[in-house]
Design a protein around this motif. Structure first.
Motif, PDB file in Angstrom:
ATOM      1  N   THR A   1       0.834  -1.193   0.000  1.00 12.79           N
ATOM      2  CA  THR A   1       0.000   0.000   0.000  1.00 12.79           C
ATOM      3  C   THR A   1       0.873   1.248   0.000  1.00 12.79           C
ATOM      4  OG1 THR A   1      -1.522  -1.250   1.340  1.00 12.79           O
ATOM      5  CG2 THR A   1      -1.930   1.101   1.185  1.00 12.79           C
ATOM      6  N   GLU A   2       1.959   1.159   0.790  1.00 10.80           N
ATOM      7  CA  GLU A   2       2.869   2.299   0.919  1.00 10.80           C
ATOM      8  C   GLU A   2       3.358   2.776  -0.444  1.00 10.80           C
ATOM      9  OE1 GLU A   2       4.813   5.077   3.328  1.00 10.80           O
ATOM     10  OE2 GLU A   2       3.482   3.469   3.991  1.00 10.80           O
ATOM     11  N   SER A   3       3.670   1.791  -1.322  1.00  5.40           N
ATOM     12  CA  SER A   3       4.278   2.162  -2.595  1.00  5.40           C
ATOM     13  C   SER A   3       3.269   2.693  -3.606  1.00  5.40           C
ATOM     14  CB  SER A   3       5.053   0.978  -3.179  1.00  5.40           C
ATOM     15  OG  SER A   3       4.159  -0.045  -3.498  1.00  5.40           O
ATOM     16  N   THR A   4       1.955   2.657  -3.304  1.00  4.22           N
ATOM     17  CA  THR A   4       0.998   3.226  -4.242  1.00  4.22           C
ATOM     18  C   THR A   4       0.532   4.610  -3.808  1.00  4.22           C
ATOM     19  OG1 THR A   4      -0.762   2.031  -3.120  1.00  4.22           O
ATOM     20  CG2 THR A   4       0.147   1.002  -5.070  1.00  4.22           C
ATOM     21  N   THR A   5       1.136   5.134  -2.758  1.00  7.14           N
ATOM     22  CA  THR A   5       0.828   6.503  -2.367  1.00  7.14           C
ATOM     23  C   THR A   5       1.489   7.462  -3.364  1.00  7.14           C
ATOM     24  OG1 THR A   5       2.766   6.585  -0.943  1.00  7.14           O
ATOM     25  CG2 THR A   5       0.699   5.936   0.088  1.00  7.14           C
ATOM     26  N   THR A   6       1.086   8.712  -3.300  1.00 11.04           N
ATOM     27  CA  THR A   6       1.671   9.693  -4.221  1.00 11.04           C
ATOM     28  C   THR A   6       2.914  10.315  -3.590  1.00 11.04           C
ATOM     29  OG1 THR A   6      -0.473  10.139  -5.221  1.00 11.04           O
ATOM     30  CG2 THR A   6       1.214  11.831  -5.498  1.00 11.04           C
ATOM     31  N   ILE A   7       4.002  10.243  -4.341  1.00 10.70           N
ATOM     32  CA  ILE A   7       5.297  10.713  -3.852  1.00 10.70           C
ATOM     33  C   ILE A   7       5.752  11.881  -4.716  1.00 10.70           C
ATOM     34  CG2 ILE A   7       7.738  10.110  -3.538  1.00 10.70           C
ATOM     35  CD1 ILE A   7       6.823   7.156  -3.226  1.00 10.70           C
ATOM     36  N   ALA A   8       6.113  12.989  -4.090  1.00 11.51           N
ATOM     37  CA  ALA A   8       6.672  14.129  -4.830  1.00 11.51           C
ATOM     38  C   ALA A   8       8.179  14.183  -4.606  1.00 11.51           C
ATOM     39  CB  ALA A   8       6.029  15.430  -4.373  1.00 11.51           C
ATOM     40  N   VAL A   9       8.884  14.484  -5.667  1.00  9.68           N
ATOM     41  CA  VAL A   9      10.342  14.666  -5.604  1.00  9.68           C
ATOM     42  C   VAL A   9      10.633  16.087  -6.043  1.00  9.68           C
ATOM     43  CG1 VAL A   9      12.574  13.912  -6.530  1.00  9.68           C
ATOM     44  CG2 VAL A   9      10.755  12.214  -6.107  1.00  9.68           C
ATOM     45  N   THR A  10      11.261  16.877  -5.187  1.00  5.61           N
ATOM     46  CA  THR A  10      11.648  18.225  -5.600  1.00  5.61           C
ATOM     47  C   THR A  10      12.997  18.152  -6.316  1.00  5.61           C
ATOM     48  OG1 THR A  10      12.918  18.891  -3.640  1.00  5.61           O
ATOM     49  CG2 THR A  10      10.511  19.128  -3.509  1.00  5.61           C
ATOM     50  N   GLY A  11      13.346  19.214  -7.017  1.00  7.05           N
ATOM     51  CA  GLY A  11      14.600  19.195  -7.785  1.00  7.05           C
ATOM     52  C   GLY A  11      14.608  18.053  -8.780  1.00  7.05           C
ATOM     53  N   ALA A  12      13.417  17.719  -9.302  1.00 12.51           N
ATOM     54  CA  ALA A  12      13.287  16.509 -10.139  1.00 12.51           C
ATOM     55  C   ALA A  12      14.010  16.635 -11.477  1.00 12.51           C
ATOM     56  CB  ALA A  12      11.811  16.187 -10.357  1.00 12.51           C
ATOM     57  N   ALA A  13      14.344  17.867 -11.862  1.00 12.27           N
ATOM     58  CA  ALA A  13      15.096  18.033 -13.108  1.00 12.27           C
ATOM     59  C   ALA A  13      16.605  18.062 -12.849  1.00 12.27           C
ATOM     60  CB  ALA A  13      14.662  19.320 -13.816  1.00 12.27           C
TER      61      ALA A  13
END
Ligand SMILES: NC(=O)c1ccc[n+]([C@@H]2O[C@H](COP(=O)([O-])OP(=O)(O)OC[C@H]3O[C@@H](n4cnc5c(N)ncnc54)[C@H](OP(=O)(O)O)[C@@H]3O)[C@@H](O)[C@H]2O)c1
Length: 288
Positions: A3-15
């Motif tokens: 379940t944990e891995s289907t949450t929405t994850i944001a990554v900053t500095g993604a570029a």
């Protein structure tokens, strides 16, 4: 998939280098691309990630409202520390504030190896950010990243031409690793459980003196490289003579003084333990 891995994850500095590797690592781990938010300040730099289905959102670390909008619907944030030294505490605080307001549950922050005891000038902003996080209601994991072997790419180019690696680190060692290793550690934390409230000291399995680093560069580039140890004053003069400005020369000399004091070495095996393998050798990272 948990379940944990289907949450929405944001990554900053993604570029950026590390952020992009973290996003790619999340996808490779099986996390759905449409459950990954890549926060960037320039979407043109993230077109390849957008093409893979990553939800690219635009926000500068100076813009709390834009950050808050970018974190809408996000459960976990990987805050990749910014690159604008001197402005980072305010910028990171904006990210933390926006994450809280947007209802983010968990934040993972890329700090600096042993930020609480490091003598490196870089440590202050990281430690101050850790303190802001400690006072926030977010579930926090601190990834205290050690040195990237990639930091020596320009030195390796010069050393391959001159046969000499110069520095002022005496017998100090660097337990470096590839950016991809640190990104994999971030992915392990973001997709795993039991990491909340933890501080990881992340460094590589190789603990190289600079003579050993010179040897690794020589192996990488197929040529003999030896290390020349200078005093801090000699190093500063050498850097000024090749056109560095005084501030940059002083920064580099200060870094070497920190390495001489052991700031970029550690006994911690946290990186190996998190990624479940040895870190990437310098000779592999620095191959031309
Ligand atoms: N452990 C080490 O050896 C080491 C060495 C150098 C740096 N670092 C730290 O680790 C971080 C990640 O390393 P990296 O190699 O991935 O660096 P990088 O490629 O320079 O990435 C930094 C990222 O931060 C973003 N950023 C900077 N200022 C921002 C702002 N005001 N608003 C929004 N985004 C901003 C950049 O956006 P753009 O893509 O638009 O430029 C970039 O994506 C660095 O930023 C620095 O804090 C660690």
């Amino acid at each position: 998939m948990s379940t944990e891995s289907t949450t929405t994850i944001a990554v900053t500095g993604a570029a950026g280098h590390l952020g992009r590797l973290a996003v790619e690592g999340l996808i490779a781990s099986g996390h759905p691309a449409d459950k990954i938010v890549g926060v960037v300040r320039n979407p043109a730099k993230a077109e390849a990630l957008a093409a893979r289905g990553v939800d690219i959102r635009t926000a500068d670390y100076t813009d709390v409202a834009a950050l808050e909008a970018a974190f809408a619907g996000v459960d976990s944030v990987l805050l990749v520390s910014g690159s604008e030294v001197g402005q980072r505490l305010a910028q990171h605080t904006n990210v933390i504030t926006a994450a809280q307001t947007a209802g983010v549950r968990r934040l993972v922050y890329t700090s600096l190896l042993e930020a609480d005891t490091s003598t490196l000038a870089l440590a202050g902003e990281h430690l101050a950010t850790e303190k802001v996080l400690a006072e926030s209601p977010l579930a926090v994991t601190i990834l205290r990243n050690g040195w990237y072997w990639e930091n020596y790419a320009a030195d390796a180019d010069t050393a391959a031409k001159t046969g000499t690696l110069q520095g002022a680190v005496n017998d100090g060692r660097v337990a470096g690793a590839a950016r991809a290793d640190y990104a994999d550690a971030a992915v392990a934390v973001l997709t795993g459980t039991g990491h909340e409230g933890k501080v990881y000291e992340l460094a590589g399995d190789e603990h190289l003196t600079y003579p050993q680093l010179a040897e690794a560069i020589g192996t990488a580039r197929g040529t003999a490289v030896t290390y020349t140890n200078l005093t801090g004053e000699q190093l500063t003069a050498a850097l000024l003579s090749v056109g560095l400005d005084e501030g940059t020369a002083a920064f580099v000399a200060g870094l070497d003084a920190g390495i001489a004091r052991g700031d970029l070495d550690t006994d911690s095996t946290d990186l190996h333990d998190l990624i479940g393998r040895s870190s990437t050798p310098a000779a592999k990272v620095l191959a031309g």
